[in-house]
Design a protein around this motif. Sequence first.
Motif, PDB file in Angstrom:
ATOM      1  N   ASP A  14      -4.185   1.054   5.154  1.00 37.63           N
ATOM      2  CA  ASP A  14      -4.527   0.762   3.760  1.00 37.63           C
ATOM      3  C   ASP A  14      -4.206  -0.703   3.470  1.00 37.63           C
ATOM      4  N   PRO A  15      -5.208  -1.527   3.128  1.00 36.19           N
ATOM      5  CA  PRO A  15      -4.967  -2.961   2.918  1.00 36.19           C
ATOM      6  C   PRO A  15      -4.083  -3.254   1.699  1.00 36.19           C
ATOM      7  N   GLU A  16      -3.952  -2.289   0.775  1.00 35.64           N
ATOM      8  CA  GLU A  16      -3.126  -2.509  -0.416  1.00 35.64           C
ATOM      9  C   GLU A  16      -1.661  -2.136  -0.192  1.00 35.64           C
ATOM     10  N   MET A  17      -1.354  -1.576   0.970  1.00 36.53           N
ATOM     11  CA  MET A  17       0.028  -1.275   1.340  1.00 36.53           C
ATOM     12  C   MET A  17       0.513  -2.334   2.327  1.00 36.53           C
ATOM     13  N   HIS A  18       1.800  -2.598   2.310  1.00 33.55           N
ATOM     14  CA  HIS A  18       2.351  -3.614   3.215  1.00 33.55           C
ATOM     15  C   HIS A  18       3.678  -3.139   3.779  1.00 33.55           C
ATOM     16  N   GLN A  19       4.133  -3.849   4.780  1.00 38.04           N
ATOM     17  CA  GLN A  19       5.403  -3.480   5.391  1.00 38.04           C
ATOM     18  C   GLN A  19       6.516  -4.397   4.898  1.00 38.04           C
ATOM     19  N   THR A  20       7.715  -3.863   4.925  1.00 33.72           N
ATOM     20  CA  THR A  20       8.886  -4.624   4.510  1.00 33.72           C
ATOM     21  C   THR A  20      10.076  -4.159   5.334  1.00 33.72           C
ATOM     22  N   ARG A  21      11.074  -4.998   5.392  1.00 32.89           N
ATOM     23  CA  ARG A  21      12.273  -4.652   6.158  1.00 32.89           C
ATOM     24  C   ARG A  21      13.403  -4.301   5.204  1.00 32.89           C
ATOM     25  N   THR A  70       4.342  -0.411 -10.134  1.00 31.45           N
ATOM     26  CA  THR A  70       4.208  -0.239  -8.684  1.00 31.45           C
ATOM     27  C   THR A  70       3.711  -1.533  -8.062  1.00 31.45           C
ATOM     28  N   THR A  71       4.094  -1.732  -6.803  1.00 26.20           N
ATOM     29  CA  THR A  71       3.637  -2.885  -6.031  1.00 26.20           C
ATOM     30  C   THR A  71       3.542  -2.469  -4.573  1.00 26.20           C
ATOM     31  N   ALA A  72       3.014  -3.358  -3.748  1.00 22.22           N
ATOM     32  CA  ALA A  72       3.121  -3.161  -2.305  1.00 22.22           C
ATOM     33  C   ALA A  72       4.597  -3.267  -1.916  1.00 22.22           C
ATOM     34  N   ALA A  73       4.956  -2.702  -0.781  1.00 15.42           N
ATOM     35  CA  ALA A  73       6.365  -2.608  -0.383  1.00 15.42           C
ATOM     36  C   ALA A  73       7.022  -3.961  -0.163  1.00 15.42           C
ATOM     37  N   ASN A  74       6.233  -4.995   0.120  1.00 16.81           N
ATOM     38  CA  ASN A  74       6.826  -6.296   0.427  1.00 16.81           C
ATOM     39  C   ASN A  74       7.125  -7.140  -0.811  1.00 16.81           C
ATOM     40  N   GLU A  75       6.781  -6.638  -2.006  1.00 16.48           N
ATOM     41  CA  GLU A  75       7.052  -7.400  -3.228  1.00 16.48           C
ATOM     42  C   GLU A  75       8.545  -7.345  -3.572  1.00 16.48           C
ATOM     43  N   SER A  76       9.068  -8.436  -4.092  1.00 13.79           N
ATOM     44  CA  SER A  76      10.478  -8.508  -4.468  1.00 13.79           C
ATOM     45  C   SER A  76      10.755  -7.653  -5.700  1.00 13.79           C
ATOM     46  N   ASP A  77      11.894  -6.951  -5.684  1.00 14.11           N
ATOM     47  CA  ASP A  77      12.280  -6.104  -6.813  1.00 14.11           C
ATOM     48  C   ASP A  77      12.444  -6.917  -8.090  1.00 14.11           C
ATOM     49  N   VAL A  78      13.086  -8.077  -7.973  1.00 11.72           N
ATOM     50  CA  VAL A  78      13.443  -8.855  -9.154  1.00 11.72           C
ATOM     51  C   VAL A  78      12.220  -9.393  -9.885  1.00 11.72           C
ATOM     52  N   GLU A  79      11.079  -9.509  -9.177  1.00  5.36           N
ATOM     53  CA  GLU A  79       9.858 -10.015  -9.810  1.00  5.36           C
ATOM     54  C   GLU A  79       9.347  -9.066 -10.903  1.00  5.36           C
ATOM     55  N   GLN A  80       9.742  -7.791 -10.854  1.00  8.33           N
ATOM     56  CA  GLN A  80       9.235  -6.793 -11.800  1.00  8.33           C
ATOM     57  C   GLN A  80      10.113  -6.637 -13.042  1.00  8.33           C
ATOM     58  N   GLY A  89      -5.088   3.333  -1.543  1.00  3.76           N
ATOM     59  CA  GLY A  89      -5.207   2.378  -2.639  1.00  3.76           C
ATOM     60  C   GLY A  89      -4.057   2.505  -3.621  1.00  3.76           C
ATOM     61  N   LEU A  90      -3.703   1.384  -4.225  1.00  4.31           N
ATOM     62  CA  LEU A  90      -2.545   1.348  -5.115  1.00  4.31           C
ATOM     63  C   LEU A  90      -2.822   2.011  -6.454  1.00  4.31           C
ATOM     64  N   ALA A  91      -4.048   1.893  -6.983  1.00  6.84           N
ATOM     65  CA  ALA A  91      -4.348   2.419  -8.318  1.00  6.84           C
ATOM     66  C   ALA A  91      -4.200   3.934  -8.367  1.00  6.84           C
ATOM     67  N   LYS A  92      -4.777   4.651  -7.405  1.00 10.25           N
ATOM     68  CA  LYS A  92      -4.692   6.110  -7.391  1.00 10.25           C
ATOM     69  C   LYS A  92      -3.243   6.571  -7.198  1.00 10.25           C
ATOM     70  N   ASN A  93      -2.540   5.901  -6.315  1.00  5.43           N
ATOM     71  CA  ASN A  93      -1.146   6.286  -6.077  1.00  5.43           C
ATOM     72  C   ASN A  93      -0.258   5.950  -7.267  1.00  5.43           C
ATOM     73  N   THR A  94      -0.600   4.884  -7.992  1.00  9.90           N
ATOM     74  CA  THR A  94       0.158   4.551  -9.205  1.00  9.90           C
ATOM     75  C   THR A  94       0.011   5.663 -10.237  1.00  9.90           C
TER      76      THR A  94
END
Length: 326
Positions: free
Chosen positions: A159-166, A193-203, A290-295
């Motif tokens: 899914d291009p709208e999902m990403h990986q994070t550590r 909601t965001t992709a997994a690689n987005e920073s928490d503090v940005e929200q 997709g992010l919209a449906k999962n949101t």
Amino acid sequence: MSQISFSDAEQAGKRKKTRREVFLGEMEVVVPWKALLKVIEPHYPVAGRGRRPYPLEAMLRVHLMQNWFALSDPAMEEALYEIASLRTFAELDLAAIPDETTILNFRHLLEANDLAEDILKTVNAHLARKGLLLKRGSIVDATIIAAPSSTKNAEGGRDPEMHQTRKGKQWHFGMKAHIAVDADSGLVHTVTTTAANESDVEQIGDLLHGKEQDVWADSGYRGAQRRVTRDDRHWHIAGRPSDMAKLPEGRAKQRLRKQEYRKASVRAKVEHPFRVIKWQFGLVKVRFRGLAKNTAHVVTLFALSNLWMARKKLMAMVGVVRLQMA
């Protein structure tokens, strides 16, 4: 009025209530049905020359059960045929069960009109009227929801709208659900909601409702004060464990440990909604692409988690004795 089936008659005559029946009995009492129907009704098709639509309330009940029991569209249709307690809750009989396409179309209708957010707001307005959502303080946090990482699918890719994070020493692929909960009740008032690689503090700016006087967060939100327009709130951001480890043993370190313990004891409330949607409602992985449906799915689950966590107080307010298992 249609004649009751043999299976439904047998269901009505049995003595022991299953856990599912107890749960549905509680939800029957605590869900603000009229308010939710009022939100959806302007968007729901009316009877015309074509096929007569299923009653809106029946479809809403089916949709909520689909979320509570983590059922796909085909699985929900089969469950309505197989399980009498689900048919009873949906106010349906075997002669008129919506098929999987009808169930799918109802979900798409909610998604197309962004009604998941309205459902959350309606539930929270109901809880606020009952005095259960006070908004004096907010606790913010985020959780990773895994998505399938396999490329063995029709699109031949992830899914291009999902990403990986550590996280720690582990890599995760998926999305993040960011929430803010009421510090008094632990009920969710805002979801992003965001992709997994987005920073928490940005929200942080999108999560706070603006009326709170105190904000609690873990160490991942350090510097959050600089990202909001109001700076008169009291911020209770957890310190980094590495910073704590560098301090020499003594009274100063003991005082700091007590402060961190007090922060953590308040922040613990934000974990409860995550536990409910993941373990009570079975959100192990994202259900859609997709992010919209999962949101829409995640926001609906948090609205339902609020009702589940507040169910005992809500039932007590209407004078209902909690259903007991035989």
